[in-house]
Design a protein around this motif. Sequence first.
Motif, mmCIF file in Angstrom:
data_model
loop_
_atom_site.group_PDB
_atom_site.id
_atom_site.type_symbol
_atom_site.label_atom_id
_atom_site.label_comp_id
_atom_site.label_asym_id
_atom_site.label_seq_id
_atom_site.Cartn_x
_atom_site.Cartn_y
_atom_site.Cartn_z
ATOM 1 N N HIS A 1 44.124 41.934 37.418
ATOM 2 C CA HIS A 1 43.654 40.200 37.015
ATOM 3 C C HIS A 1 43.799 40.397 35.601
ATOM 4 C CE1 HIS A 1 39.539 41.367 36.634
ATOM 5 N NE2 HIS A 1 40.191 42.511 37.214
ATOM 6 N N ASP A 2 43.748 38.747 35.561
ATOM 7 C CA ASP A 2 44.070 38.699 33.946
ATOM 8 C C ASP A 2 43.060 39.270 33.205
ATOM 9 O OD1 ASP A 2 43.852 37.481 31.579
ATOM 10 O OD2 ASP A 2 44.903 35.523 31.710
ATOM 11 N N SER A 3 42.980 40.043 31.872
ATOM 12 C CA SER A 3 41.852 40.740 31.341
ATOM 13 C C SER A 3 40.251 39.651 31.031
ATOM 14 C CB SER A 3 42.211 41.354 29.880
ATOM 15 O OG SER A 3 42.626 42.412 30.538
ATOM 16 N N ASP A 4 41.446 38.362 30.833
ATOM 17 C CA ASP A 4 40.040 37.221 30.332
ATOM 18 C C ASP A 4 40.232 36.251 31.163
ATOM 19 O OD1 ASP A 4 42.501 36.403 29.228
ATOM 20 O OD2 ASP A 4 41.446 36.661 27.351
ATOM 21 N N PHE A 5 41.108 36.330 32.035
ATOM 22 C CA PHE A 5 41.563 34.866 33.281
ATOM 23 C C PHE A 5 42.152 33.491 31.964
ATOM 24 C CE2 PHE A 5 38.207 37.146 35.374
ATOM 25 C CZ PHE A 5 38.533 37.752 36.545
ATOM 26 N N LEU A 6 41.927 34.515 30.604
ATOM 27 C CA LEU A 6 42.273 33.017 29.876
ATOM 28 C C LEU A 6 43.872 33.244 29.202
ATOM 29 C CD1 LEU A 6 39.297 32.697 27.393
ATOM 30 C CD2 LEU A 6 39.747 30.784 29.613
ATOM 31 N N SER A 7 44.328 31.931 28.380
ATOM 32 C CA SER A 7 45.589 32.377 27.369
ATOM 33 C C SER A 7 45.620 31.794 26.063
ATOM 34 C CB SER A 7 46.713 31.598 28.792
ATOM 35 O OG SER A 7 46.540 29.808 28.265
ATOM 36 N N GLY A 8 46.204 32.913 24.978
ATOM 37 C CA GLY A 8 45.822 31.860 23.919
ATOM 38 C C GLY A 8 45.082 32.696 23.388
ATOM 39 N N THR A 9 44.362 33.934 23.122
ATOM 40 C CA THR A 9 43.757 34.638 22.948
ATOM 41 C C THR A 9 44.403 35.632 22.359
ATOM 42 O OG1 THR A 9 43.151 35.894 25.214
ATOM 43 C CG2 THR A 9 41.786 33.366 24.497
ATOM 44 N N SER A 10 42.890 37.000 22.095
ATOM 45 C CA SER A 10 43.786 38.414 21.567
ATOM 46 C C SER A 10 44.093 39.065 23.137
ATOM 47 C CB SER A 10 42.694 38.731 21.014
ATOM 48 O OG SER A 10 41.771 38.869 21.347
ATOM 49 N N SER A 11 43.663 38.850 24.390
ATOM 50 C CA SER A 11 44.035 39.271 25.034
ATOM 51 C C SER A 11 45.207 38.593 26.444
ATOM 52 C CB SER A 11 42.718 40.008 25.908
ATOM 53 O OG SER A 11 41.884 40.643 25.557
ATOM 54 N N ASP A 12 46.559 38.063 25.581
ATOM 55 C CA ASP A 12 46.766 37.370 26.489
ATOM 56 C C ASP A 12 48.053 39.057 26.580
ATOM 57 O OD1 ASP A 12 45.843 34.351 25.936
ATOM 58 O OD2 ASP A 12 47.730 34.289 24.952
ATOM 59 N N GLY A 13 48.196 38.356 27.997
ATOM 60 C CA GLY A 13 49.396 39.527 28.176
ATOM 61 C C GLY A 13 48.470 41.197 28.513
ATOM 62 N N LEU A 14 47.288 40.931 29.025
ATOM 63 C CA LEU A 14 46.865 42.385 29.488
ATOM 64 C C LEU A 14 46.053 42.360 30.418
ATOM 65 C CD1 LEU A 14 44.981 43.389 25.310
ATOM 66 C CD2 LEU A 14 47.654 44.606 26.457
ATOM 67 N N ALA A 15 46.025 43.857 31.212
ATOM 68 C CA ALA A 15 45.043 43.201 32.941
ATOM 69 C C ALA A 15 44.843 43.902 32.405
ATOM 70 C CB ALA A 15 46.206 42.950 33.430
ATOM 71 N N SER A 16 43.195 43.725 33.891
ATOM 72 C CA SER A 16 42.773 45.124 34.249
ATOM 73 C C SER A 16 43.283 45.644 35.405
ATOM 74 C CB SER A 16 41.071 44.191 35.119
ATOM 75 O OG SER A 16 40.785 44.047 33.602
ATOM 76 N N LEU A 17 43.259 46.947 35.785
ATOM 77 C CA LEU A 17 43.976 47.933 37.442
ATOM 78 C C LEU A 17 42.990 48.028 37.772
ATOM 79 C CD1 LEU A 17 46.907 49.048 35.835
ATOM 80 C CD2 LEU A 17 46.610 47.197 36.362
ATOM 81 N N ILE A 18 42.797 47.838 39.531
ATOM 82 C CA ILE A 18 42.021 49.180 40.677
ATOM 83 C C ILE A 18 43.405 49.393 41.316
ATOM 84 C CG2 ILE A 18 40.259 49.430 41.884
ATOM 85 C CD1 ILE A 18 38.971 47.424 40.482
ATOM 86 N N ILE A 19 43.963 50.657 41.653
ATOM 87 C CA ILE A 19 44.573 51.168 42.339
ATOM 88 C C ILE A 19 43.726 52.831 43.505
ATOM 89 C CG2 ILE A 19 46.207 52.630 43.594
ATOM 90 C CD1 ILE A 19 47.860 51.247 41.100
ATOM 91 N N SER A 20 43.187 52.153 44.753
ATOM 92 C CA SER A 20 42.327 53.102 45.082
ATOM 93 C C SER A 20 42.743 52.950 46.861
ATOM 94 C CB SER A 20 41.264 52.716 45.268
ATOM 95 O OG SER A 20 39.787 53.090 45.736
ATOM 96 N N ASP A 21 42.612 54.392 47.413
ATOM 97 C CA ASP A 21 42.868 55.204 48.644
ATOM 98 C C ASP A 21 41.894 55.412 48.774
ATOM 99 O OD1 ASP A 21 44.941 55.714 51.033
ATOM 100 O OD2 ASP A 21 44.146 57.283 50.114
ATOM 101 N N VAL A 22 41.383 55.414 50.086
ATOM 102 C CA VAL A 22 40.234 56.098 50.681
ATOM 103 C C VAL A 22 40.461 55.808 52.785
ATOM 104 C CG1 VAL A 22 37.764 54.859 52.006
ATOM 105 C CG2 VAL A 22 38.137 54.044 49.267
ATOM 106 N N GLU A 23 40.327 57.149 53.056
ATOM 107 C CA GLU A 23 40.333 58.083 53.787
ATOM 108 C C GLU A 23 38.754 57.690 54.207
ATOM 109 O OE1 GLU A 23 43.454 60.535 56.814
ATOM 110 O OE2 GLU A 23 43.010 61.220 54.641
ATOM 111 N N THR A 24 38.602 58.133 55.687
ATOM 112 C CA THR A 24 37.411 58.231 56.051
ATOM 113 C C THR A 24 38.121 58.718 57.463
ATOM 114 O OG1 THR A 24 36.411 56.325 54.497
ATOM 115 C CG2 THR A 24 35.044 57.552 57.239
ATOM 116 N N TRP A 25 36.755 59.647 58.073
ATOM 117 C CA TRP A 25 36.511 60.524 59.869
ATOM 118 C C TRP A 25 35.192 60.599 59.359
ATOM 119 C CZ3 TRP A 25 40.646 61.472 62.871
ATOM 120 C CH2 TRP A 25 41.971 62.112 62.558
#
Length: 681
Positions: free
Chosen positions: A314-338
């Motif tokens: 997702h967009d780092s700041d949910f805005l455009s026209g800022t110093s964070s344009d084009g930058l993102a936050s990432l979460i990749i996760s795998d959860v296995e349960t028995w």
Amino acid sequence: MKKDLLVKSILLSVIASSFLLAKNEPQKFEEVTVTANKIEENIQEVPQSITVISKEELEEKRITDIEGVVDEIPNMSFERALNGSLSTTFRGLSGSTFTLSNPVVIYVDGVPYYDRYDYNPSFINVEQVEILRGPQGTLYGKDSTGGVINIITKAPENEWHGSINAEAGNYGYTKGAFNTSGALIDNKLYAGINGSLKSDDGWLTNKYSGMNKDANRTKTKRVSAFTIYKPTDNLSSKLVISHNYDKEYGRRGINIDNTLSINDLKRDENVSFDVPSYITRKTNSQSLKFDYELEKMKMESVTIHKDFDIDIVHDSDFLSGTSSDGLASLIISDVETWSQELKFSSKNQDIKWVTGLFFDDEKREQGPYGNASSRGTANVVSTIDTNTYAVFGQVMIPLNDFELTLGGRYQRITKDIKSDFYNSFSDTSNSLHQYDDEKSWNTFLPKIALSYSFNNDLMAYTSVSKGFIPGGFNFYSTSNGSDSSFEPEKSTNYEIGIKYQQDDYTINAAIFRMEIEDLHVYSTLPGGVFVTDNARKAHSQGLEIDGKYYLGNNFELTASVGLIKAKYDDYTDASVNYDGQKITGTPKFTTSIGISYFAQEGLYGRVGLQGRGKTGFRRNGKVEETDGGFTANTKIGYKINDWDIYGYITNITDEEYVLSYGRGVGFNEPRRFGFGVKYTF
């Protein structure tokens, strides 16, 4: 506004006139059986707050997901956070950020859904939903400090039955669902399959050049299949395989203007995201259940395997026209349960009892996990292993008109983490900080309740129960200091209630007080590092009332109201003292009221009103209160033979209010409307 009121008035008039033209026999309440104590009991005899929603009510109220269930329950509210997580708030308890748990755990035929990113199971083949309010850790474990939502699916018959359902509505909404089950060998071997596909363009428009304009569009798929084998009258087994897939783009409403009061912020349907934002959820689960019944005892074994993946950008700041344009936050996760539970319970005995053993192993592999902004990139790659061992038991002893309930659960939980901190998503060759730690907690969760039956219609009870959510580790660990982990959350719930039922109405009421220690709270450290912290002491107290009344001629009135005061008693964050201020995310009141008309043939319908009171959110160094609001909903249909044709409107008057806050404001959905058709065979 006048136009909205006119639309609502016309709609109510149409429904009322339709009801008056219909003729059906009045209904009476039948006995409702629940499995709150993991044995079958009459709901009026269980000494705790329970709400039951039948399959007929689910259809009548058009409840199609867990959010719809939560909206019916006093002092319970649902939150879709802007980071894509889902959580339930109840009696001052809310989701724990870096444990990713919920205080209200969902079970679907024994399969738990508790993770904030895996909290939306299928509602295609549901027979009954039981909402157990208050700590349920004694019998259920799994961090259920606020309660349990127990979803029970329909049992198959020898003859094959099923349904096909299709819906369409505004904002490009479409949904198709099917369900069928029956016997392959009469009285021996059964099978069933169900599923759904849903698509929605969403109500936010992305104005940023080159981006898909449907900013919060969604796609959802649910598939589940089962077999039941009964080789003898005493022995049965059930295998269930399910697959859930969701892809949600964007966020459900956002406004991040911190210069205005939170109540002055408005739901803007136009956004400017300069990064393609989405969250993808995939859940595959398998459960195998064995039941063996003797004359005086029942034995049950449940084995569950679950694999859950998330992929978030997702967009780092949910805005455009800022110093964070084009930058993102990432979460990749795998959860296995028995998990494995072995349970023994009484059958055909005056003294009812249940006891068992439980084991759970969860492995969470996570990374990339972090945020890129103008200040740089923070990325943590981690593995967290959690093991739970528990022994539990409960006994219900009749003492003339009294019944004494004594229960307890002893459990040991261990967690260990191995993590590496990087300043890049792509280059993980050089770890800036390695964190390796292990913690364990032994805890005993007792429960005691005493009920008294004045007669067959009226029962009163009092209970005391303990809740526990284990501590954990903060994913953004940049040191081995105190900010790298947090303590367990502990609670004690005191409750007094009554249950009263007549042929044509029922009413339940409860008052409660909950003392909370080391409440899990979301905190921001200097430099913008997000962690889970502990508020040393807090409390909540309130009142909950719900009931139903058959008005005659198949009219039914339902209502619920919850009133609560939830405050921090000892909590300081970032040099701000919050003592005496409201616990965030807890509405001052919740209410739901509706009138329905049931009909086996011809016209039927429902009008409902749901509301939430003022809700506090930590913002700009203080707890700021939103005003809350009310929404009106309706469904009108016509049944002929095996066909059901209907239309619906949610949020009839297009009311707007804040539901969540965190790096922006989340709003409720605007007016929705559509139609559907269902064929049952």
